[in-house]
Design an enzyme around this catalytic site. Structure first.
Site, PDB file in Angstrom:
ATOM      1  N   ARG A   1      36.995  48.019  40.351  1.00 35.50           N
ATOM      2  CA  ARG A   1      35.721  48.646  40.698  1.00 35.50           C
ATOM      3  C   ARG A   1      35.173  48.183  42.030  1.00 35.50           C
ATOM      4  O   ARG A   1      34.755  48.980  42.862  1.00 35.50           O
ATOM      5  CB  ARG A   1      34.658  48.321  39.637  1.00 35.50           C
ATOM      6  CG  ARG A   1      34.677  49.201  38.441  1.00 35.50           C
ATOM      7  CD  ARG A   1      34.192  48.425  37.240  1.00 35.50           C
ATOM      8  NE  ARG A   1      35.224  47.472  36.878  1.00 35.50           N
ATOM      9  CZ  ARG A   1      36.243  47.774  36.074  1.00 35.50           C
ATOM     10  NH1 ARG A   1      36.314  48.949  35.510  1.00 35.50           N
ATOM     11  NH2 ARG A   1      37.190  46.892  35.818  1.00 35.50           N
ATOM     12  N   THR A   2      35.150  46.879  42.225  1.00 34.30           N
ATOM     13  CA  THR A   2      34.477  46.355  43.413  1.00 34.30           C
ATOM     14  C   THR A   2      35.226  46.778  44.673  1.00 34.30           C
ATOM     15  O   THR A   2      34.643  47.296  45.626  1.00 34.30           O
ATOM     16  CB  THR A   2      34.351  44.812  43.316  1.00 34.30           C
ATOM     17  OG1 THR A   2      33.745  44.504  42.065  1.00 34.30           O
ATOM     18  CG2 THR A   2      33.514  44.260  44.431  1.00 34.30           C
TER      19      THR A   2
ATOM     20  N   LYS B   1      51.651  31.587  53.922  1.00 33.07           N
ATOM     21  CA  LYS B   1      52.188  30.689  54.962  1.00 33.07           C
ATOM     22  C   LYS B   1      51.319  29.452  55.120  1.00 33.07           C
ATOM     23  O   LYS B   1      51.558  28.625  55.990  1.00 33.07           O
ATOM     24  CB  LYS B   1      52.265  31.428  56.303  1.00 33.07           C
ATOM     25  CG  LYS B   1      53.129  32.675  56.267  1.00 33.07           C
ATOM     26  CD  LYS B   1      53.119  33.365  57.618  1.00 33.07           C
ATOM     27  CE  LYS B   1      53.789  34.726  57.562  1.00 33.07           C
ATOM     28  NZ  LYS B   1      53.570  35.498  58.798  1.00 33.07           N
TER      29      LYS B   1
ATOM     30  N   ARG C   1      36.430  38.422  47.967  1.00 31.84           N
ATOM     31  CA  ARG C   1      36.497  37.900  46.586  1.00 31.84           C
ATOM     32  C   ARG C   1      37.513  36.771  46.573  1.00 31.84           C
ATOM     33  O   ARG C   1      38.609  36.920  47.130  1.00 31.84           O
ATOM     34  CB  ARG C   1      36.916  38.994  45.607  1.00 31.84           C
ATOM     35  CG  ARG C   1      37.209  38.416  44.222  1.00 31.84           C
ATOM     36  CD  ARG C   1      37.389  39.459  43.165  1.00 31.84           C
ATOM     37  NE  ARG C   1      36.123  40.116  42.852  1.00 31.84           N
ATOM     38  CZ  ARG C   1      35.979  41.019  41.882  1.00 31.84           C
ATOM     39  NH1 ARG C   1      37.012  41.383  41.158  1.00 31.84           N
ATOM     40  NH2 ARG C   1      34.799  41.569  41.649  1.00 31.84           N
TER      41      ARG C   1
ATOM     42  N   HIS D   1      28.090  36.985  42.041  1.00 29.43           N
ATOM     43  CA  HIS D   1      28.598  38.327  42.326  1.00 29.43           C
ATOM     44  C   HIS D   1      27.385  39.217  42.632  1.00 29.43           C
ATOM     45  O   HIS D   1      27.036  40.099  41.862  1.00 29.43           O
ATOM     46  CB  HIS D   1      29.363  38.825  41.090  1.00 29.43           C
ATOM     47  CG  HIS D   1      30.240  40.021  41.301  1.00 29.43           C
ATOM     48  ND1 HIS D   1      30.220  40.786  42.457  1.00 29.43           N
ATOM     49  CD2 HIS D   1      31.154  40.616  40.488  1.00 29.43           C
ATOM     50  CE1 HIS D   1      31.098  41.776  42.335  1.00 29.43           C
ATOM     51  NE2 HIS D   1      31.675  41.698  41.160  1.00 29.43           N
TER      52      HIS D   1
END
Ligand code: NCD
Length: 300
Positions: A53-54, A82, A103, A131
């Site tokens: 969703r986000t 890396k 995120r 959030h």
């Protein structure tokens, strides 16, 4: 808006929240006429954890505004493998984009990353931390259905690891709400969130059983157990399936009581709720578009 970066709900004033929600309502009403406000603008999507969703709603939101998104894609295909630090990654990406959505599994990652960049950085979830953009769409949905003042809100589920809960509970202190927290004891609110609620003058009312408080609620916000955050799978199994709501239980709820959930759900809301007038969780997810458009519009 006062804030360039959006890191926690605590950092948003009531006026900031209302500005975003009002703009979202305007954009929703304007529908397709809203597009092209930010032609040429680029939004970078950096997701170090799964998201549906986000990620997709930020992608759709910038495109509806006439801009475009660049997506780092899967972590195992990026330079993170890396050994690049998050600070270096965001310093590079800020040269490619007008804003960054991040995120990350580590609590505090968004705050740390924001200190290295000048473009707005939006926290799309930092581990079990916060959030805030989810909270804005939660508040938008609440305001539409039950208003944001003079209401009694229940928050049920994984209050310990649930970042949507931490942001929502903090934001609700800016409104005239009574908050009830319902969870198994081991998933109760963490000390830092309690402290923020206490500092804001809110009383924390805790319950083990939804039955004790359901008839009082104007809104019930349910969350899944955040299985991926448990240090030990056995601890998860001890609480799995401990709470939930179904259509039969809702017969004791107020007629106008709405059920919300940030999604994804696992088993905590029975599908029998979906067809009742209480369920607004799919609409809530859809509200991610106007709300994230509004936020980007104000920040860009
Ligand atoms: C939430 C999250 O990522 O914290 N999902 C979302 O953004 N709607 C809730 C969850 O994963 O349980």
């Amino acid at each position: 808006m006062r804030h360039e970066h959006v890191i926690t709900a605590k950092g948003l004033s009531r006026a900031d929240i209302e500005t975003v929600l009002d703009r979202a309502a305007e954009l929703e009403a304007a529908d397709s006429r809203a597009v092209e406000l930010h032609r040429g603008k680029i939004l970078a999507l950096l997701f170090f954890e799964p998201s549906t969703r986000t990620r997709l709603s930020f992608d759709a939101a910038i495109k509806r505004l006439g801009g475009d998104a660049i997506d780092m894609g899967a972590v195992d295909e990026s330079s993170v493998t890396k050994g690049e630090t998050l600070a270096d990654t965001v310093r590079v990406i800020e040269g490619y984009a007008d804003a960054i959505v991040l995120r990350h599994p580590s609590q505090g990652a968004a705050k740390m990353a924001s200190e290295f960049v000048d473009v707005p950085l939006l926290n799309a979830g930092d581990g079990a931390g916060h959030h805030p953009t989810q909270t804005l769409l939660d508040l938008y949905t609440m305001r539409k259905h039950v208003g944001l003042d003079g209401i009694s809100v229940g928050i049920m589920g994984d209050l310990k690891y649930g970042r949507t809960v931490h942001s929502l509970a903090t934001a609700l202190t800016k409104f005239d709400t009574v908050q009830h927290f319902i969870s198994p004891e081991s998933l109760a609110l963490p000390a830092n969130v309690r402290y923020d609620l206490h500092e804001a003058g809110s009383t924390v009312r805790e319950h083990r059983d939804i039955e004790d408080v359901l008839p009082e609620l104007d809104l019930l916000y349910v969350t899944r157990i955040q299985r991926e955050r448990f240090p030990d799978e056995r601890e998860y199994r001890d609480v799995a399936g401990e709470y939930g709501i179904d259509a039969a239980a809702l017969e004791r709820a107020k007629e106008h009581c709405k059920i919300m959930h940030p999604l994804p759900r696992v088993d905590e809301i029975d599908p029998s709720v979906d067809e009742t007038n209480h369920a607004v969780y799919f609409e809530q997810a859809h509200n991610g578009i106007p709300v994230r458009m509004a936020l980007l519009d104000l920040l860009l």
